[in-house]
Design an enzyme around this catalytic site. Structure first.
Site, PDB file in Angstrom:
ATOM      1  N   SER A 141       7.998 -39.031  -8.556  1.00  0.00           N
ATOM      2  CA  SER A 141       6.702 -38.745  -8.118  1.00  0.00           C
ATOM      3  C   SER A 141       6.073 -39.843  -7.381  1.00  0.00           C
ATOM      4  O   SER A 141       4.966 -39.715  -6.572  1.00  0.00           O
ATOM      5  CB  SER A 141       5.567 -38.210  -8.944  1.00  0.00           C
TER       6      SER A 141
ATOM      7  N   HIS B 114       1.013 -43.434 -11.592  1.00  0.00           N
ATOM      8  CA  HIS B 114       0.520 -42.902 -10.293  1.00  0.00           C
ATOM      9  C   HIS B 114      -0.605 -43.841  -9.487  1.00  0.00           C
ATOM     10  O   HIS B 114      -1.032 -44.737 -10.161  1.00  0.00           O
ATOM     11  CB  HIS B 114      -0.142 -41.518 -10.461  1.00  0.00           C
TER      12      HIS B 114
ATOM     13  N   ASP C 290      -3.889 -35.150  -9.049  1.00  0.00           N
ATOM     14  CA  ASP C 290      -3.451 -35.083 -10.524  1.00  0.00           C
ATOM     15  C   ASP C 290      -4.407 -34.348 -11.383  1.00  0.00           C
ATOM     16  O   ASP C 290      -4.133 -34.114 -12.259  1.00  0.00           O
ATOM     17  CB  ASP C 290      -3.271 -36.587 -10.980  1.00  0.00           C
TER      18      ASP C 290
END
Length: 171
Positions: free
Chosen positions: A57, A97, A123
Site C-alpha cells: 500500500s 501510511h 483510510d
C-alpha cells in the site's frame, strides 16, 4: 529425519556440563536481544521501534518486506506528509501510511486522516466506525529504512514450515 536423530544422538553423548553451557549461551543470546530491544524502545520512546512493511500500500516509497525504524517524539507536531505507523483498536497488525489531512481541535487534540501512497482512497474504511485517528492510535513516525530486510519475517509467517525448519536447523 536422519539429521534430527543424529542431533539427538549427539545430545545424548554430551556431558551435563556441555548441555548446561549450551543452555547458558542460549540464555545470553536471548537476553542480549531483549536488552537491545528494550534499549531501542527507551531511546525512541516508541513501543515498537522496528516494524516490517507487510503490504504494497505504500509503494513506490516502501515495498513489502522493508524494515522501518520508528520514533515517537510527542513534542514535534504531526505534519501532512509524515509517514506514521498506527494501530486500530481490535486489529493486531499496525499499518504504515502517510498523513493526508490534519484537523486541529479546540481542545488541543489533532484529528488525523491517513492514506497509503498506492491506495486510491483514504483510510476511513480501516478505522472501524470512527472518522479520524488521533495521537493515541499513532505508534511512531518512520525515520529510517532497510529495504527488504524484513522479508524473512514475511516468509516465516506466510510459510510456517520454513519457520519450523529454521528452528530445527538452528537447534
Amino acid at each position: 529425519l536422519s539429521y534430527i536423530s543424529n542431533m539427538f544422538a549427539e545430545l545424548r553423548q554430551m556431558k551435563k556440563r556441555q548441555i548446561v553451557l549450551q543452555l547458558v549461551n542460549l540464555g545470553l543470546v536471548v537476553s542480549s536481544a531483549l536488552i537491545i530491544w528494550k534499549t531501542c524502545v527507551l531511546f525512541t520512546n516508541c513501543e515498537s521501534p522496528i516494524v516490517v512493511v507487510l503490504s504494497g500500500s505504500m509503494e513506490p516509497g516502501f515495498y513489502r518486506g522493508d524494515l522501518l525504524f520508528l520514533t515517537h517524539d510527542t513534542s514535534k507536531p504531526y505534519e501532512i506528509g509524515d509517514i506514521v505507523v498506527f494501530k486500530i483498536e481490535g486489529k493486531p497488525i499496525p499499518i504504515v501510511h502517510r498523513i493526508l489531512q490534519l484537523h486541529n481541535m479546540p481542545d488541543g487534540s489533532v484529528n488525523i486522516l491517513t492514506k497509503g501512497d498506492n491506495n486510491d482512497v483514504h483510510d476511513r474504511g480501516l478505522y472501524e466506525g470512527q472518522r479520524w485517528l488521533n495521537s493515541r492510535h499513532i505508534i511512531g513516525r518512520a525515520k529510517g529504512i532497510l529495504p527488504y530486510v524484513g522479508m524473512i519475517t514475511i516468509i516465516m509467517n506466510d510459510y510456517p514450515s520454513v519457520k519450523h525448519a529454521l528452528i530445527v536447523i538452528l537447534g
